[in-house]
Scaffold this motif. Structure first.
Motif, PDB file in Angstrom:
ATOM      1  N   VAL A   2     -24.353  91.598  12.826  1.00 16.50           N
ATOM      2  CA  VAL A   2     -23.655  90.716  12.069  1.00 16.50           C
ATOM      3  C   VAL A   2     -24.388  90.642  10.587  1.00 16.50           C
ATOM      4  CG1 VAL A   2     -22.072  88.813  12.018  1.00 16.50           C
ATOM      5  CG2 VAL A   2     -22.895  89.562  14.297  1.00 16.50           C
ATOM      6  N   TYR A   3     -23.604  91.055   9.605  1.00  9.15           N
ATOM      7  CA  TYR A   3     -24.234  90.910   8.581  1.00  9.15           C
ATOM      8  C   TYR A   3     -23.869  89.645   7.729  1.00  9.15           C
ATOM      9  CZ  TYR A   3     -25.799  95.707   9.857  1.00  9.15           C
ATOM     10  OH  TYR A   3     -26.301  96.387  10.343  1.00  9.15           O
ATOM     11  N   GLN A   4     -24.214  89.508   6.407  1.00  7.48           N
ATOM     12  CA  GLN A   4     -23.565  88.551   5.441  1.00  7.48           C
ATOM     13  C   GLN A   4     -22.128  88.980   5.148  1.00  7.48           C
ATOM     14  OE1 GLN A   4     -26.429  87.548   2.493  1.00  7.48           O
ATOM     15  NE2 GLN A   4     -24.961  85.966   1.526  1.00  7.48           N
ATOM     16  N   PHE A   5     -22.120  90.230   4.899  1.00 10.71           N
ATOM     17  CA  PHE A   5     -20.821  90.618   4.535  1.00 10.71           C
ATOM     18  C   PHE A   5     -20.304  91.478   5.795  1.00 10.71           C
ATOM     19  CE2 PHE A   5     -22.871  90.144   0.806  1.00 10.71           C
ATOM     20  CZ  PHE A   5     -21.824  89.411  -0.122  1.00 10.71           C
ATOM     21  N   HIS A   6     -18.654  91.245   5.863  1.00 10.01           N
ATOM     22  CA  HIS A   6     -18.300  91.463   7.417  1.00 10.01           C
ATOM     23  C   HIS A   6     -18.406  93.014   7.812  1.00 10.01           C
ATOM     24  CE1 HIS A   6     -14.694  93.022   5.391  1.00 10.01           C
ATOM     25  NE2 HIS A   6     -14.868  91.938   4.632  1.00 10.01           N
ATOM     26  N   HIS A   7     -18.427  93.911   6.783  1.00  8.40           N
ATOM     27  CA  HIS A   7     -18.441  95.440   6.856  1.00  8.40           C
ATOM     28  C   HIS A   7     -17.288  95.810   8.082  1.00  8.40           C
ATOM     29  CE1 HIS A   7     -21.903  96.060   4.642  1.00  8.40           C
ATOM     30  NE2 HIS A   7     -22.465  95.271   5.284  1.00  8.40           N
ATOM     31  N   GLY A  38     -24.234  83.400   5.596  1.00  9.49           N
ATOM     32  CA  GLY A  38     -24.726  82.950   4.368  1.00  9.49           C
ATOM     33  C   GLY A  38     -23.741  83.095   3.291  1.00  9.49           C
ATOM     34  N   ASN A  39     -22.546  83.753   3.355  1.00 15.74           N
ATOM     35  CA  ASN A  39     -21.583  83.748   2.413  1.00 15.74           C
ATOM     36  C   ASN A  39     -20.528  82.709   2.596  1.00 15.74           C
ATOM     37  OD1 ASN A  39     -20.803  85.243  -0.030  1.00 15.74           O
ATOM     38  ND2 ASN A  39     -19.553  86.449   1.216  1.00 15.74           N
ATOM     39  N   THR A  66     -17.475  76.079   7.192  1.00 16.50           N
ATOM     40  CA  THR A  66     -16.658  77.112   7.784  1.00 16.50           C
ATOM     41  C   THR A  66     -17.941  77.786   8.560  1.00 16.50           C
ATOM     42  OG1 THR A  66     -15.081  77.558   6.103  1.00 16.50           O
ATOM     43  CG2 THR A  66     -15.446  79.404   7.527  1.00 16.50           C
ATOM     44  N   ALA A  67     -19.406  77.848   7.674  1.00 23.06           N
ATOM     45  CA  ALA A  67     -20.598  78.636   8.313  1.00 23.06           C
ATOM     46  C   ALA A  67     -20.612  77.703   9.609  1.00 23.06           C
ATOM     47  CB  ALA A  67     -21.517  78.259   7.324  1.00 23.06           C
ATOM     48  N   GLY A  73      -8.336  92.330   4.758  1.00 23.47           N
ATOM     49  CA  GLY A  73      -7.808  91.728   3.613  1.00 23.47           C
ATOM     50  C   GLY A  73      -6.665  90.476   3.754  1.00 23.47           C
ATOM     51  N   GLU A  74      -6.278  90.474   4.998  1.00 21.25           N
ATOM     52  CA  GLU A  74      -5.303  89.404   5.282  1.00 21.25           C
ATOM     53  C   GLU A  74      -6.164  88.206   6.039  1.00 21.25           C
ATOM     54  OE1 GLU A  74      -1.770  92.772   5.532  1.00 21.25           O
ATOM     55  OE2 GLU A  74      -2.656  92.161   7.350  1.00 21.25           O
ATOM     56  N   LEU A  75      -7.242  88.493   6.062  1.00 23.98           N
ATOM     57  CA  LEU A  75      -8.203  87.302   7.019  1.00 23.98           C
ATOM     58  C   LEU A  75      -8.693  86.421   5.827  1.00 23.98           C
ATOM     59  CD1 LEU A  75      -9.349  89.217   9.957  1.00 23.98           C
ATOM     60  CD2 LEU A  75      -7.184  87.812   9.875  1.00 23.98           C
ATOM     61  N   SER A  76      -9.126  85.249   5.976  1.00 23.71           N
ATOM     62  CA  SER A  76      -9.881  84.253   5.404  1.00 23.71           C
ATOM     63  C   SER A  76     -11.327  84.836   5.566  1.00 23.71           C
ATOM     64  CB  SER A  76      -9.748  82.814   5.807  1.00 23.71           C
ATOM     65  OG  SER A  76     -10.436  82.729   6.846  1.00 23.71           O
ATOM     66  N   GLY A  77     -12.255  84.305   4.731  1.00 20.17           N
ATOM     67  CA  GLY A  77     -13.603  84.732   4.751  1.00 20.17           C
ATOM     68  C   GLY A  77     -14.240  84.294   6.187  1.00 20.17           C
ATOM     69  N   GLY A  78     -14.160  83.228   6.866  1.00 20.66           N
ATOM     70  CA  GLY A  78     -14.301  82.836   8.043  1.00 20.66           C
ATOM     71  C   GLY A  78     -14.039  83.692   8.915  1.00 20.66           C
ATOM     72  N   GLU A  79     -12.498  83.826   8.807  1.00 20.46           N
ATOM     73  CA  GLU A  79     -11.848  84.761  10.092  1.00 20.46           C
ATOM     74  C   GLU A  79     -12.656  86.115  10.053  1.00 20.46           C
ATOM     75  OE1 GLU A  79      -7.439  82.684  10.133  1.00 20.46           O
ATOM     76  OE2 GLU A  79      -7.767  84.375   8.663  1.00 20.46           O
ATOM     77  N   ARG A  80     -13.008  86.493   8.824  1.00 17.91           N
ATOM     78  CA  ARG A  80     -13.544  87.934   8.923  1.00 17.91           C
ATOM     79  C   ARG A  80     -14.852  87.857   9.565  1.00 17.91           C
ATOM     80  NH1 ARG A  80     -10.857  88.778   3.470  1.00 17.91           N
ATOM     81  NH2 ARG A  80     -12.567  87.687   2.392  1.00 17.91           N
ATOM     82  N   GLN A  81     -15.542  86.862   9.365  1.00 15.43           N
ATOM     83  CA  GLN A  81     -16.868  86.876  10.047  1.00 15.43           C
ATOM     84  C   GLN A  81     -16.609  86.530  11.471  1.00 15.43           C
ATOM     85  OE1 GLN A  81     -18.647  88.388   7.827  1.00 15.43           O
ATOM     86  NE2 GLN A  81     -20.544  87.261   8.286  1.00 15.43           N
ATOM     87  N   ARG A  82     -15.645  85.729  11.803  1.00 13.32           N
ATOM     88  CA  ARG A  82     -15.538  85.681  13.261  1.00 13.32           C
ATOM     89  C   ARG A  82     -15.080  86.953  13.819  1.00 13.32           C
ATOM     90  NH1 ARG A  82     -11.812  80.533  12.172  1.00 13.32           N
ATOM     91  NH2 ARG A  82     -10.739  80.894  14.112  1.00 13.32           N
TER      92      ARG A  82
END
Ligand code: ADP
Length: 234
Positions: free
Chosen positions: A95-100, A177-178, A183-184, A147-156
């Motif tokens: 798991v990275y800072q950006f979801h990939h 971190g992002n 949310t973090a 693209g249809e998810l929030s930042g927190g949802e993408r990380q989840r």
């Protein structure tokens, strides 16, 4: 091959120097580190200390200049690229800072991917991906694309993807971190709960000392060495 099973990852006398032309950047030399089954370890350290480099070496994404990394008892340097890739997919989650996440695929399809790569059937992949996404509270977002998810949802979703093959260890590089603080905290708690429920080890690179304190062990990477920190000092 006959490594003690309680170490899910072990690094022995690890060295890394980046060499580009005449420029040599030594990051560490003679670093030893081991993570036991089910153990959670935080790695703190100043920017540039070598935390991401260490995580890449532990995950077999980069090759050390010296020393050895063992994952699930297997010596990484002795494996072919294909075998190393298979071991990574089966035994490790990232798991990275950006979801990939892959943008053209839904959350469900993204989380199914590691299962399919490991040879699981579509039905099995779908079942496991759905269970994992439900456990991170995304049961109502299966058909959404990143693209249809929030930042927190993408990380989840990224956390669900990392854990879907029930890996021996998750390697996290600033996975929250992002995100904003609230949310973090939610994403971190879900990741930790899932790791604990599956008895998956976790190596977490973070700047956040409050998060680090929640893990079993806290280490600091400083001047090319890992130093154990007492919880009271974190
Ligand atoms: P951290 O994650 O702790 O911020 P990094 O592992 O990213 O640290 O970097 C450790 C050191 O290695 C830094 O000095 C950085 O500039 C250097 N470094 C990282 N990647 C490369 C690279 N591909 N080539 C050359 N030097 C690099």
């Amino acid at each position: 091959m006959n490594e003690p099973m309680q170490d899910v990852i072990r690094a022995e006398r690890l060295g890394k120097t980046y060499a580009e032309g005449k420029l040599h950047t030594p990051v560490f030399d003679g670093l030893d580190f081991a993570v036991q089954a089910g153990e959670t370890v935080a790695i703190l350290g100043a920017s540039g200390a070598g935390k991401s480099t260490l995580l890449h070496l532990l995950g077999g994404l980069d090759v050390p200049s010296a020393g050895e990394v063992y994952v699930a008892g297997q010596k990484m340097s002795a494996l072919s690229d294909a075998a190393r890739g298979r071991l990574r997919n089966r035994a490790l989650g990232f798991v990275y800072q950006f979801h990939h996440l892959l943008p053209e695929f839904t959350a469900l399809e993204n989380v199914m991917m590691p299962v399919l790569l490991a040879g699981g059937s579509t039905a099995e992949a779908q079942r496991r991906a759905q269970v994992l996404l439900e456990s991170v509270g995304l049961g109502h977002r299966l058909a959404h694309k990143p693209g249809e998810l929030s930042g927190g949802e993408r990380q989840r979703a990224a956390v669900a993807r990392a854990l879907v093959n029930n890996p021996a260890c998750v390697l996290g590089d600033e996975p929250t971190g992002n995100l904003d603080e609230k949310t973090a905290a939610v994403v971190f708690e879900q990741m930790l709960a899932l790791n604990r429920a599956q008895a998956t080890s976790l190596v977490l690179v973070t700047h956040d000392r409050r998060l680090a304190r929640r893990l079993d062990r806290v280490m600091e990477l400083r001047e090319g060495r890992l130093h154990a920190l007492a919880k009271a000092d974190v």
